[in-house]
Scaffold this motif. Structure first.
Motif, PDB file in Angstrom:
ATOM      1  N   PHE A 136      78.071  67.661  71.798  1.00 32.86           N
ATOM      2  CA  PHE A 136      78.720  67.696  70.683  1.00 32.86           C
ATOM      3  C   PHE A 136      78.401  67.712  69.671  1.00 32.86           C
ATOM      4  O   PHE A 136      77.322  66.785  69.122  1.00 32.86           O
ATOM      5  CB  PHE A 136      80.304  66.936  70.719  1.00 32.86           C
ATOM      6  N   SER A 137      78.826  68.609  68.370  1.00 31.55           N
ATOM      7  CA  SER A 137      78.572  68.250  67.111  1.00 31.55           C
ATOM      8  C   SER A 137      78.330  66.677  66.330  1.00 31.55           C
ATOM      9  O   SER A 137      79.284  66.127  67.265  1.00 31.55           O
ATOM     10  CB  SER A 137      78.640  69.197  66.169  1.00 31.55           C
ATOM     11  N   LEU A 138      78.030  66.215  65.110  1.00 29.81           N
ATOM     12  CA  LEU A 138      78.083  64.899  64.836  1.00 29.81           C
ATOM     13  C   LEU A 138      79.026  65.019  64.911  1.00 29.81           C
ATOM     14  O   LEU A 138      79.994  64.473  64.645  1.00 29.81           O
ATOM     15  CB  LEU A 138      77.258  65.316  63.302  1.00 29.81           C
ATOM     16  N   LEU A 139      80.580  66.270  63.864  1.00 29.55           N
ATOM     17  CA  LEU A 139      82.362  66.557  63.451  1.00 29.55           C
ATOM     18  C   LEU A 139      82.482  65.945  64.911  1.00 29.55           C
ATOM     19  O   LEU A 139      82.753  64.662  64.992  1.00 29.55           O
ATOM     20  CB  LEU A 139      81.802  67.681  62.563  1.00 29.55           C
ATOM     21  N   ILE A 140      82.695  66.464  65.915  1.00 33.08           N
ATOM     22  CA  ILE A 140      82.886  66.865  66.949  1.00 33.08           C
ATOM     23  C   ILE A 140      83.221  64.703  67.696  1.00 33.08           C
ATOM     24  O   ILE A 140      84.195  64.373  68.216  1.00 33.08           O
ATOM     25  CB  ILE A 140      83.342  67.579  68.231  1.00 33.08           C
ATOM     26  N   GLN A 141      81.455  64.922  67.160  1.00 33.07           N
ATOM     27  CA  GLN A 141      81.282  63.476  67.696  1.00 33.07           C
ATOM     28  C   GLN A 141      82.794  62.235  66.631  1.00 33.07           C
ATOM     29  O   GLN A 141      82.854  61.032  67.591  1.00 33.07           O
ATOM     30  CB  GLN A 141      80.331  63.203  67.855  1.00 33.07           C
ATOM     31  N   LEU A 142      82.231  62.369  65.662  1.00 38.95           N
ATOM     32  CA  LEU A 142      82.957  61.572  64.898  1.00 38.95           C
ATOM     33  C   LEU A 142      84.344  61.999  65.221  1.00 38.95           C
ATOM     34  O   LEU A 142      85.171  60.902  65.575  1.00 38.95           O
ATOM     35  CB  LEU A 142      83.110  61.698  63.465  1.00 38.95           C
ATOM     36  N   GLY A 143      85.219  62.843  65.710  1.00 37.32           N
ATOM     37  CA  GLY A 143      86.801  62.456  65.582  1.00 37.32           C
ATOM     38  C   GLY A 143      86.864  62.401  67.224  1.00 37.32           C
ATOM     39  O   GLY A 143      87.743  61.206  67.590  1.00 37.32           O
ATOM     40  N   LEU A 144      85.725  62.319  68.430  1.00 38.62           N
ATOM     41  CA  LEU A 144      86.097  61.918  69.610  1.00 38.62           C
ATOM     42  C   LEU A 144      86.076  60.256  69.730  1.00 38.62           C
ATOM     43  O   LEU A 144      86.969  59.444  69.856  1.00 38.62           O
ATOM     44  CB  LEU A 144      84.955  62.216  70.547  1.00 38.62           C
ATOM     45  N   ALA A 145      85.132  59.981  68.618  1.00 33.94           N
ATOM     46  CA  ALA A 145      85.297  58.252  68.143  1.00 33.94           C
ATOM     47  C   ALA A 145      86.808  57.959  67.479  1.00 33.94           C
ATOM     48  O   ALA A 145      87.013  56.642  67.770  1.00 33.94           O
ATOM     49  CB  ALA A 145      84.089  58.037  67.249  1.00 33.94           C
ATOM     50  N   VAL A 146      87.521  58.851  66.345  1.00 31.95           N
ATOM     51  CA  VAL A 146      88.446  58.131  65.764  1.00 31.95           C
ATOM     52  C   VAL A 146      89.839  58.335  67.218  1.00 31.95           C
ATOM     53  O   VAL A 146      90.805  57.179  66.988  1.00 31.95           O
ATOM     54  CB  VAL A 146      89.007  59.596  64.892  1.00 31.95           C
TER      55      VAL A 146
ATOM     56  N   LEU B 247      71.156  59.631  67.683  1.00 34.55           N
ATOM     57  CA  LEU B 247      71.706  59.782  65.866  1.00 34.55           C
ATOM     58  C   LEU B 247      71.010  58.759  65.511  1.00 34.55           C
ATOM     59  O   LEU B 247      70.218  57.996  66.177  1.00 34.55           O
ATOM     60  CB  LEU B 247      73.431  59.124  66.656  1.00 34.55           C
ATOM     61  N   ARG B 248      70.984  58.533  63.914  1.00 34.55           N
ATOM     62  CA  ARG B 248      70.792  57.839  63.753  1.00 34.55           C
ATOM     63  C   ARG B 248      70.963  56.333  63.372  1.00 34.55           C
ATOM     64  O   ARG B 248      72.350  56.628  63.760  1.00 34.55           O
ATOM     65  CB  ARG B 248      69.919  57.760  62.117  1.00 34.55           C
ATOM     66  N   TRP B 249      70.868  55.325  63.051  1.00 33.40           N
ATOM     67  CA  TRP B 249      71.394  53.758  63.449  1.00 33.40           C
ATOM     68  C   TRP B 249      72.923  54.647  62.405  1.00 33.40           C
ATOM     69  O   TRP B 249      73.631  53.557  62.555  1.00 33.40           O
ATOM     70  CB  TRP B 249      70.151  52.777  63.136  1.00 33.40           C
ATOM     71  N   TRP B 250      71.550  55.161  61.292  1.00 36.78           N
ATOM     72  CA  TRP B 250      74.066  54.400  60.586  1.00 36.78           C
ATOM     73  C   TRP B 250      74.583  55.772  60.715  1.00 36.78           C
ATOM     74  O   TRP B 250      75.027  55.298  60.356  1.00 36.78           O
ATOM     75  CB  TRP B 250      73.281  54.831  59.156  1.00 36.78           C
ATOM     76  N   GLN B 251      73.949  56.402  61.285  1.00 38.11           N
ATOM     77  CA  GLN B 251      75.221  57.393  61.494  1.00 38.11           C
ATOM     78  C   GLN B 251      76.403  56.729  62.817  1.00 38.11           C
ATOM     79  O   GLN B 251      77.411  57.161  62.939  1.00 38.11           O
ATOM     80  CB  GLN B 251      74.877  58.930  62.645  1.00 38.11           C
ATOM     81  N   LEU B 252      75.268  55.897  63.949  1.00 40.41           N
ATOM     82  CA  LEU B 252      76.230  55.516  65.089  1.00 40.41           C
ATOM     83  C   LEU B 252      77.159  54.395  64.160  1.00 40.41           C
ATOM     84  O   LEU B 252      77.895  54.403  64.358  1.00 40.41           O
ATOM     85  CB  LEU B 252      74.784  54.905  65.465  1.00 40.41           C
TER      86      LEU B 252
END
Ligand SMILES: [Zn+2]
Length: 385
Positions: free
Chosen positions: A63-73, A228-233
């Motif tokens: 998934f895209s970064l944005l979807i990954q973040l949504g999944l993390a939430v 992902l870069r470390w800060w994105q993670l």
């Protein structure tokens, strides 16, 4: 540190004896066990599968970064729901008559980065007994010096704004839990009045082993697997905990820090002048008791009155027994404090934050100076005149 607290025996004890008799009769008449039923095990399976499924989706790297973040939430929210619906019941021993099954399901708490052994001490032993008592119930100490949830705590200038920033701090509480709180509580010599120095040796191992396993699963493995870069993670990890902390914090606070609830102080002998069950009724509130969705998601933590009286009864039965508890409370003139919806409870909590913060600070500033009490000052002026 305050002295050992006891509850005055013999006062209004018939309320709890009658409630217990009626609740026992309910289970007997319906031929029901007070532990988990089929619906409860289905619910446990739903939340555990959802959590593992979301984790797997994130690691699938599709998934895209944005979807990954949504999944993390979403993963963070599912973490909180596992806490409410699965781990909390298991750690109270209310899921099953078998302590082995309860212990096994309690290990789900490690999936949230939290330690079930420390929780059993701080929550089952301390919070459930000394609810809302200053110096004992550490649930009142969410962010010491920053959030004042306890009328016996000194008010400071920061507290004036707490109704704005407290919610952000609730969000950060989950990160603090995973990185700091369990270690701090484990090695604290006393928790409330509990001597906290005698831990079984295997709990030292469990504390460090499962924390490290959690960091590996939620930081190291995603770092190795995801592009992902470390800060994105770290942003994703932070957002997941913000969601987990906010859901946990809000549901916890709406049970004990809303209007009409009490913060009883023991007398000089350390006695609370009420029976324990009455104390629970004065310090605990329900919300959205009739909402199927809230009951499903909050795992009975929206019905904390029933939970505090009957922590060994599985939360799936709370909607049914809440009618018995409420009727009995009304009959005995005991308070049964509830808010009809999540929204109304949230508004009430917000008003309490303002009352304990901005309003308390303004009242303190308006008081005559304490070093010269008002009546003495008047006498001095009179005699000088
Ligand atoms: Zn509990």
């Amino acid at each position: 540190m305050s002295k050992k607290v006891k509850f005055a025996p013999g006062k209004r004890t018939e309320f709890f004896a009658t409630t217990r008799k009626r609740v026992d009769a309910y289970f007997e008449e319906k031929n029901l066990s007070s532990h988990a039923n089929g619906a409860m095990w289905a619910k446990i399976a739903f939340f555990l599968t959802g959590f593992v499924g979301l984790y797997a989706l994130i690691l699938s790297n599709q998934f895209s970064l944005l979807i990954q973040l949504g999944l993390a939430v979403l993963l963070g929210m599912f973490g909180a729901f596992i806490g409410f619906n699965v781990s909390h019941d298991a750690m109270h021993g209310s899921l099953s008559a078998s302590s082995r099954i309860n212990r096994l399901v309690s290990t789900s708490f490690y999936m949230l980065g939290a330690n079930p052994y420390v929780w059993r001490i701080t929550h089952n032993l301390i919070h459930h007994t000394y609810t809302n008592i200053h110096g004992h119930d550490e649930d009142l100490e969410v962010a010491p010096g920053l959030v004042r949830l306890d009328p016996d705590e000194k008010v400071n200038r920061m507290h004036r704004y707490q109704h704005w920033y407290a919610f952000l701090l609730y969000g950060l509480a989950s990160l603090s839990w995973v990185l700091r709180k369990d270690y701090k509580k484990f090695f604290q010599e006393k928790i409330g009045q509990h001597d906290n120095t005698n831990h079984p040796r295997k709990e030292y191992f469990n504390l460090f082993f499962y924390k490290i396993l959690y960091y590996v699963c939620f930081l190291v493995v995603p770092f190795l697997v995801l592009d992902l870069r470390w800060w994105q993670l770290l942003v994703g990890f932070g957002l997941m905990h913000l969601a987990q902390g906010l859901v946990l914090g809000l549901v916890f606070q709406l049970a004990h820090i809303v209007e009409d609830l009490d913060f009883p102080a023991p007398d000089a002998q350390g006695t609370i002048q009420e029976a324990w069950a009455i104390h629970q009724m004065q310090t605990t509130a329900n919300f959205a008791r009739k909402s199927g969705l809230v009951n499903f998601l909050c795992g009975g933590l929206n019905m904390q009155i029933e939970h505090h009286l009957f922590p060994k009864v599985c939360h799936i039965h709370y909607p049914a027994i809440s009618n018995i508890v409420k009727e009995t409370a009304l009959e005995f003139g005991v308070p049964y404090i509830e808010q009809p919806t999540f929204g109304s409870a949230l508004q009430s909590h917000y008003r309490m934050l303002r009352k304990l913060g901005a309003e308390a600070y303004a009242a303190q500033q308006a008081e005559p100076r304490r070093d010269v009490p008002g009546s003495v000052a008047v006498e001095l002026v009179r005699s000088e005149g």
